[in-house]
Motif scaffolding. Structure first.
Motif, PDB file in Angstrom:
ATOM      1  N   GLY A 143      37.337  31.551  40.098  1.00 28.57           N
ATOM      2  CA  GLY A 143      36.579  32.798  40.096  1.00 28.57           C
ATOM      3  C   GLY A 143      36.854  33.634  38.852  1.00 28.57           C
ATOM      4  N   ARG A 146      34.949  32.294  35.856  1.00 30.76           N
ATOM      5  CA  ARG A 146      33.554  32.742  35.843  1.00 30.76           C
ATOM      6  C   ARG A 146      33.443  34.174  35.338  1.00 30.76           C
ATOM      7  N   TRP A 147      34.345  35.036  35.731  1.00 31.17           N
ATOM      8  CA  TRP A 147      34.343  36.416  35.251  1.00 31.17           C
ATOM      9  C   TRP A 147      34.537  36.455  33.734  1.00 31.17           C
ATOM     10  N   ASN A 163      26.585  37.424  38.627  1.00 33.74           N
ATOM     11  CA  ASN A 163      27.684  36.638  38.059  1.00 33.74           C
ATOM     12  C   ASN A 163      29.048  37.227  38.409  1.00 33.74           C
ATOM     13  N   LEU A 164      29.203  38.523  38.201  1.00 32.25           N
ATOM     14  CA  LEU A 164      30.510  39.135  38.443  1.00 32.25           C
ATOM     15  C   LEU A 164      30.805  39.222  39.945  1.00 32.25           C
ATOM     16  N   ASN A 166      29.729  37.140  42.326  1.00 30.57           N
ATOM     17  CA  ASN A 166      30.080  35.812  42.817  1.00 30.57           C
ATOM     18  C   ASN A 166      31.422  35.327  42.288  1.00 30.57           C
ATOM     19  N   SER A 167      31.859  35.835  41.158  1.00 35.08           N
ATOM     20  CA  SER A 167      33.171  35.442  40.642  1.00 35.08           C
ATOM     21  C   SER A 167      34.316  36.070  41.433  1.00 35.08           C
ATOM     22  N   SER A 198      32.860  27.419  44.850  1.00 33.12           N
ATOM     23  CA  SER A 198      32.999  27.555  43.391  1.00 33.12           C
ATOM     24  C   SER A 198      32.249  26.454  42.663  1.00 33.12           C
ATOM     25  N   TYR A 201      28.568  27.265  42.738  1.00 38.06           N
ATOM     26  CA  TYR A 201      28.237  28.291  41.746  1.00 38.06           C
ATOM     27  C   TYR A 201      28.110  27.688  40.353  1.00 38.06           C
ATOM     28  N   ASP A 202      29.065  26.832  39.997  1.00 42.49           N
ATOM     29  CA  ASP A 202      29.108  26.313  38.629  1.00 42.49           C
ATOM     30  C   ASP A 202      28.009  25.298  38.356  1.00 42.49           C
TER      31      ASP A 202
END
Length: 248
Positions: A143, A146-147, A163-164, A166-167, A198, A201-202
């Motif tokens: 996470g 991603r941030w 984005n932020l 979900n991170s 995760s 998301y990626d």
């Protein structure tokens, strides 16, 4: 006089009738000329008509990429790093060696726990909880990655709520997993959920890691998940012991 007139009319009528018959049987030069003109015109125009028809039939449909039709330009998509672009495991060969070696070595804490318990044929709650803590830290790390990916200027992942926000979710799942000290099974399931979320998301939701990173993330996540599932399986099959018994 009457007979002579009649004979004269008959004799004079014969040439007239023959002349009329000759005229009616004579070819119609105007009609023939018109037919000849039409035939010549059709013979002249027919090749051009066939040529134009063949040209129309030989026209092939123009294929436009769906990316240009939907998004206007494929370069813009590649620059923004579209996440819907598929990846192949062959892209793993393009991974930088430091990232590949560190990623593979990160599986050692995951795999060492079930291997130790399988070798001793015993389930150790301390070892299982250590594996759970390490898995929670990895979920939180993903996470944070991603941030950090969304913050720099020019990044394909914009620093927006999507984005932020979900991170932050993996870090919250890791925190919940650490609270399950008395119930290893629930904590391991939360870690598996965080790893899968995760990875989702990626790969599909957020832009835009390179293909080699996606391939590496997929392999590492699968191996880590299988190791956690193996720990839960050994918990059901093996007898529970304390780590102190192993030292003795």
């Amino acid at each position: 006089m009457i007979g002579f007139a009649s004979r004269r009319g008959i004799t004079s009528g014969l040439p007239v009738w023959r002349c009329l018959q000759h005229i009616t049987r004579a070819p119609n030069y105007s009609t023939h000329a018109q037919l000849l003109f039409h035939s010549q015109a059709s013979s002249v125009l027919m090749p051009s008509t066939l040529t134009s028809t063949n040209r129309l039939l030989s026209i092939r449909p123009i294929s436009w990429p769906a990316s240009r039709l939907c998004h206007g330009d494929s370069r813009g998509i590649s620059e923004r790093g579209d996440t819907k672009e598929g990846f192949s495991l062959r892209a793993l060969t393009q991974a930088p060696k430091p990232a590949l070696y560190l990623g593979v070595s990160g599986l050692i804490p995951f795999l060492s726990a079930p291997l130790l318990m399988a070798a001793t044929q015993s389930f150790y709650p301390e070892v299982a909880y250590a594996q759970l803590v390490y898995g929670a830290s990895i979920v939180s790390f993903l996470g944070g990655a991603r941030w950090g990916f969304a913050i720099p200027d020019g990044s394909p992942a914009l620093p927006d709520w999507k984005n932020l926000g979900n991170s932050v979710v993996p870090s919250l799942l890791a925190w919940l997993a650490l609270l399950c000290r008395d119930n290893i099974t629930e904590g391991v399931l939360v870690v598996i959920m965080g790893l899968g979320l995760s990875l989702h998301y990626d790969l599909t939701l957020l832009p835009g890691y390179p293909a080699w990173f996606k391939a590496m993330r997929t392999i590492l996540t699968l191996v880590a998940t299988f190791s956690l599932v193996a720990t839960l399986t050994l918990k059901k099959l093996c007898t529970e012991k304390k780590i102190k018994e192993l030292q003795n």
